[in-house]
Design an enzyme around this catalytic site. Structure first.
Site, mmCIF file in Angstrom:
data_model
loop_
_atom_site.group_PDB
_atom_site.id
_atom_site.type_symbol
_atom_site.label_atom_id
_atom_site.label_comp_id
_atom_site.label_asym_id
_atom_site.label_seq_id
_atom_site.Cartn_x
_atom_site.Cartn_y
_atom_site.Cartn_z
ATOM 1 N N SER A 1 0.811 -1.219 0.000
ATOM 2 C CA SER A 1 0.000 0.000 0.000
ATOM 3 C C SER A 1 0.849 1.276 0.000
ATOM 4 C CB SER A 1 -0.957 -0.033 1.174
ATOM 5 O OG SER A 1 -1.870 1.020 1.070
ATOM 6 N N HIS A 2 0.729 2.047 1.073
ATOM 7 C CA HIS A 2 1.377 3.356 1.120
ATOM 8 C C HIS A 2 2.843 3.272 1.559
ATOM 9 C CE1 HIS A 2 -0.335 2.165 4.912
ATOM 10 N NE2 HIS A 2 0.557 2.906 5.518
ATOM 11 N N ASP B 1 -3.148 6.187 -3.448
ATOM 12 C CA ASP B 1 -1.935 5.614 -2.847
ATOM 13 C C ASP B 1 -1.367 4.480 -3.699
ATOM 14 O OD1 ASP B 1 -3.853 3.684 -2.356
ATOM 15 O OD2 ASP B 1 -2.977 3.099 -0.436
ATOM 16 N N ASP C 1 -1.567 1.189 -3.907
ATOM 17 C CA ASP C 1 -2.418 0.143 -4.480
ATOM 18 C C ASP C 1 -3.788 0.667 -4.903
ATOM 19 O OD1 ASP C 1 -2.903 0.531 -1.737
ATOM 20 O OD2 ASP C 1 -3.833 -1.437 -1.533
ATOM 21 N N ASP D 1 -6.283 2.140 -3.327
ATOM 22 C CA ASP D 1 -7.506 2.039 -2.527
ATOM 23 C C ASP D 1 -7.793 3.304 -1.716
ATOM 24 O OD1 ASP D 1 -5.460 1.597 -0.737
ATOM 25 O OD2 ASP D 1 -6.266 -0.285 0.070
ATOM 26 N N ARG D 2 -6.815 4.204 -1.636
ATOM 27 C CA ARG D 2 -7.062 5.423 -0.861
ATOM 28 C C ARG D 2 -7.248 6.623 -1.779
ATOM 29 N NH1 ARG D 2 -3.153 5.483 4.351
ATOM 30 N NH2 ARG D 2 -3.278 3.246 4.788
ATOM 31 N N LYS E 1 -11.742 -0.517 -0.056
ATOM 32 C CA LYS E 1 -11.805 0.906 -0.279
ATOM 33 C C LYS E 1 -11.366 1.180 -1.713
ATOM 34 C CE LYS E 1 -7.576 1.707 2.479
ATOM 35 N NZ LYS E 1 -7.380 0.548 3.354
HETATM 36 C C1 VG1 Z 1 -3.596 2.020 8.232
HETATM 37 C C2 VG1 Z 1 -4.799 2.918 8.338
HETATM 38 C C3 VG1 Z 1 -6.072 2.085 8.238
HETATM 39 C C4 VG1 Z 1 -6.038 1.286 6.923
HETATM 40 C C5 VG1 Z 1 -4.769 0.476 6.843
HETATM 41 C C6 VG1 Z 1 -4.625 -0.243 5.528
HETATM 42 O O1 VG1 Z 1 -3.600 1.083 9.282
HETATM 43 O O2 VG1 Z 1 -4.780 3.641 9.552
HETATM 44 O O3 VG1 Z 1 -7.183 2.921 8.313
HETATM 45 O O4 VG1 Z 1 -7.146 0.424 6.852
HETATM 46 O O5 VG1 Z 1 -3.625 1.327 6.999
HETATM 47 O O6 VG1 Z 1 -4.699 0.646 4.457
HETATM 48 P P1 VG1 Z 1 -2.724 1.253 10.627
HETATM 49 O O7 VG1 Z 1 -2.931 -0.009 11.404
HETATM 50 O O8 VG1 Z 1 -1.312 1.491 10.170
HETATM 51 O O9 VG1 Z 1 -3.275 2.459 11.317
HETATM 52 V V1 VG1 Z 1 -3.907 0.303 3.021
HETATM 53 O O10 VG1 Z 1 -4.111 1.628 1.941
HETATM 54 O O11 VG1 Z 1 -2.447 0.004 3.590
HETATM 55 O O12 VG1 Z 1 -4.725 -1.061 2.526
HETATM 56 CO CO CO Z 2 -3.651 1.255 0.118
#
Ligand code: VG1
Ligand code: CO
Length: 541
Positions: free
Chosen positions: A111-112, A275, A277, A279-280, A374
């Site tokens: 992801s990010h 982001d 992948d 989804d954000r 998302k």
């Molecule tokens: C973070 C965000 C959460 C999100 C998760 C996965 O998790 O706060 O809201 O669902 O990333 O997003 P954490 O446990 O680091 O707070 V993604 O775009 O990585 O699928």
């Molecule tokens: Co993501």
């Protein structure tokens, strides 16, 4: 088929979002294989079934896909559908699982988190409803990964992922499809593309930042080819295996260029980014950043303006740390609203049961029941559809919203890469004092309630405990503190601040000034700056 002996590594500690580790860890012999075999051992329906596979294009994406194809064939999967060049956004995988009635999907992404040989890699299993596997399944996969002793694979040439078409690996069918078309078609069924196209043609300007991640090709097809946005308005749309060296995390720090563009005198009317992948999403207007919590509230209030939601919404859910702005909209509309733990998997049951249509998280995730993830571009298109219908700019939409519902000022402060033991101690320490907090007064604020968030799923009654500490004030303001479940270096402590000002109250333009008193109380109660030896957060979003 060949069977290879292996010794278990520390497998999937169920995090917020799948298995996420450094690329170096994934390169250890048998690491990825152990995890993938554990999935096949637990999710028996994959034998004889269909699996969707793709990732965000980060370093190791191709290698991982070749491994997964060989292991899928050896484990009796009937059909694997892969994205061209190995690319699929997370929402596209979710959509394809549903469209093809597949038994599951593997999303290769961290992801990010940053990418490249020294960055991170990740893999997540999505179930047959298209959503992240529920905790019961990820727990079983984790347990299996701790005891696994062998995995099944085949010897074969690497498949050329750049060629669309059908092939076979032993008995298994492989179809390589265009990563974008099906997803773009789905978006056309939900939003009024004609109306958006007309707005773009008449009096509109935008900037979309794909952050060198997976949404680049999707943005080109949807915004440029189908909606007529000038290609120059789409920036960083070539996916790079290291995201150009940046973090593909759309926040004021890592999407700095976009923020600078949107706050300049010459700013376009609308700005957005997604982001790694896909989804954000973040939404900006000229001179304004819409907090993701507010975006969820605005979408909840206005979704009926888009054709896919014209009959109205059934309900809304938000993750616990997300501001309560959406609750106020739901109350006024008379629909159900829910507060679930952080992570998209907790929305799955509510969506499957038809209790909610819209859901979102403060971390820039919003989506609906069209898939079970998302969906970054979905949210951008929803905003464009709302703008096209309302004929207001982003700032005007926000002002109108706040004057109707009041305003939930909101910010998240992340203390990244801190000492894990110290961060855990801060949370445990506040947790032990929770029974003594109610009634304590700090200046104008009095604590009305404090607890460690525990969630009972209204559909299957499963329970998730200790999902973050909530400290609420009589004024409707609050703060939340929890540890991230997605980081890979040390720990990340997240402090979420929310201040409510009712319709009648004076609105303050400076969000951080508005939140300062709440932050001061949180710091006083936790002493976190001293304990972490950090004078300020690494990221404020
Ligand atoms: C973070 C965000 C959460 C999100 C998760 C996965 O998790 O706060 O809201 O669902 O990333 O997003 P954490 O446990 O680091 O707070 V993604 O775009 O990585 O699928
Ligand atoms: Co993501």
């Amino acid at each position: 088929m060949i069977t290879i002996k292996t010794t278990p590594f520390e497998g999937q500690k169920p995090g917020t979002s799948g298995l996420r580790k450094s690329v170096k860890t994934f390169q250890e012999t048998g690491y990825l294989e152990n995890f993938v075999q554990s999935i096949f051992d637990v999710v028996k329906t994959l034998r004889g079934g269909t699996l969707i596979v793709g990732g965000d294009g980060r370093y190791y994406n191709d290698t991982a896909i070749q491994t997964i194809l060989r292991m899928s064939s050896a484990n009796g999967v009937a059909h694997v559908i892969v994205g061209k060049d190995g690319l699929f956004s997370t929402p596209a995988v979710s959509a394809l699982i549903r469209q093809h009635s597949a038994q599951g999907g593997l999303v290769l992404s961290a992801s990010h988190n940053p990418g490249g040989p020294d960055g991170d890699f990740g893999i997540k299993f999505n179930s047959d409803n298209g959503g992240p596997a529920p905790v019961s399944v990820t727990d079983a996969i984790f347990a299996r990964s701790l005891e696994i002793s062998e995995y099944q694979t085949r010897q074969s040439e690497d498949l050329d992922l750049s060629q669309i078409g059908k092939s076979n690996l032993a008995d298994m069918k492989i179809t390589i499809i265009d990563s974008v078309t099906d997803y773009a078609d789905l978006m056309e069924t939900l939003f009024d593309f004609d109306k958006i196209r007309a707005m773009i043609k008449s009096d509109f300007s935008m900037c979309f930042d794909a952050m060198h991640a997976v949404t680049g090709p999707y943005a080109r097809e949807i915004f440029h080819n189908r909606l007529g946005v000038n290609i120059d308005a789409l920036i960083n749309i070539i996916p790079l295996s290291d995201f150009g060296g940046g973090h593909p995390d759309p926040n004021p720090v890592y999407a700095r260029t976009l923020f600078d563009t949107m706050f300049a005198d010459s700013a376009p009317k609308f700005g957005a980014a997604s982001d790694g992948d896909g989804d954000r999403n973040i939404i900006l207007g000229k001179g304004i950043f819409v907090s993701p919590s507010d975006s969820l509230a605005v979408i909840t209030a206005n979704a009926h303006l888009a054709p896919g939601y014209k009959t109205g919404i059934k309900g809304v859910s938000r993750s616990m740390p997300t501001s309560r702005a959406a609750d106020r909209v739901a109350q006024k509309m008379g629909v159900e609203y829910f507060e679930t733990p952080t992570g998209w998997k907790y929305f799955g049951n509510l969506l499957d049961a038809g209790r909610i249509t819209i859901c979102g998280e403060e971390s820039a995730g919003t989506s609906s029941d069209h898939i079970r993830e998302k969906d970054g571009l979905w949210a951008v298109l929803m905003w464009m559809n709302i703008l096209a219908e309302k004929r207001l700019n982003v700032m005007e939409i926000m002002r109108a919203h706040w004057s109707e519902y009041g305003r939930n000022y909101y910010a998240r402060h992340d203390y990244e890469g801190v000492d894990k033991d110290k961060a855990e101690a801060i949370v445990t320490d506040l947790m032990t004092r929770i029974p003594t907090l109610a009634g304590q007064t700090f200046g104008a604020e009095t604590i009305s309630k404090a607890d460690s968030f525990s969630y009972t799923d209204p559909v299957d009654n499963s329970v998730a405990n200790d999902q973050g500490l909530r400290v609420e004030f009589e004024s409707g303001s609050r703060f939340v503190i929890r540890l991230s479940g997605t980081g890979t270096v040390g720990a990340t402590l997240r402090l979420y601040l929310e201040k409510y000002v009712p319709q009648s109250g004076p609105l303050e333009d400076d969000v951080h000034k508005a939140l300062a008193p709440i932050e001061a109380i949180a710091i006083e109660l936790t002493d976190l700056k001293n304990k972490l030896d950090r004078q300020k957060p690494s990221v404020i979003s």
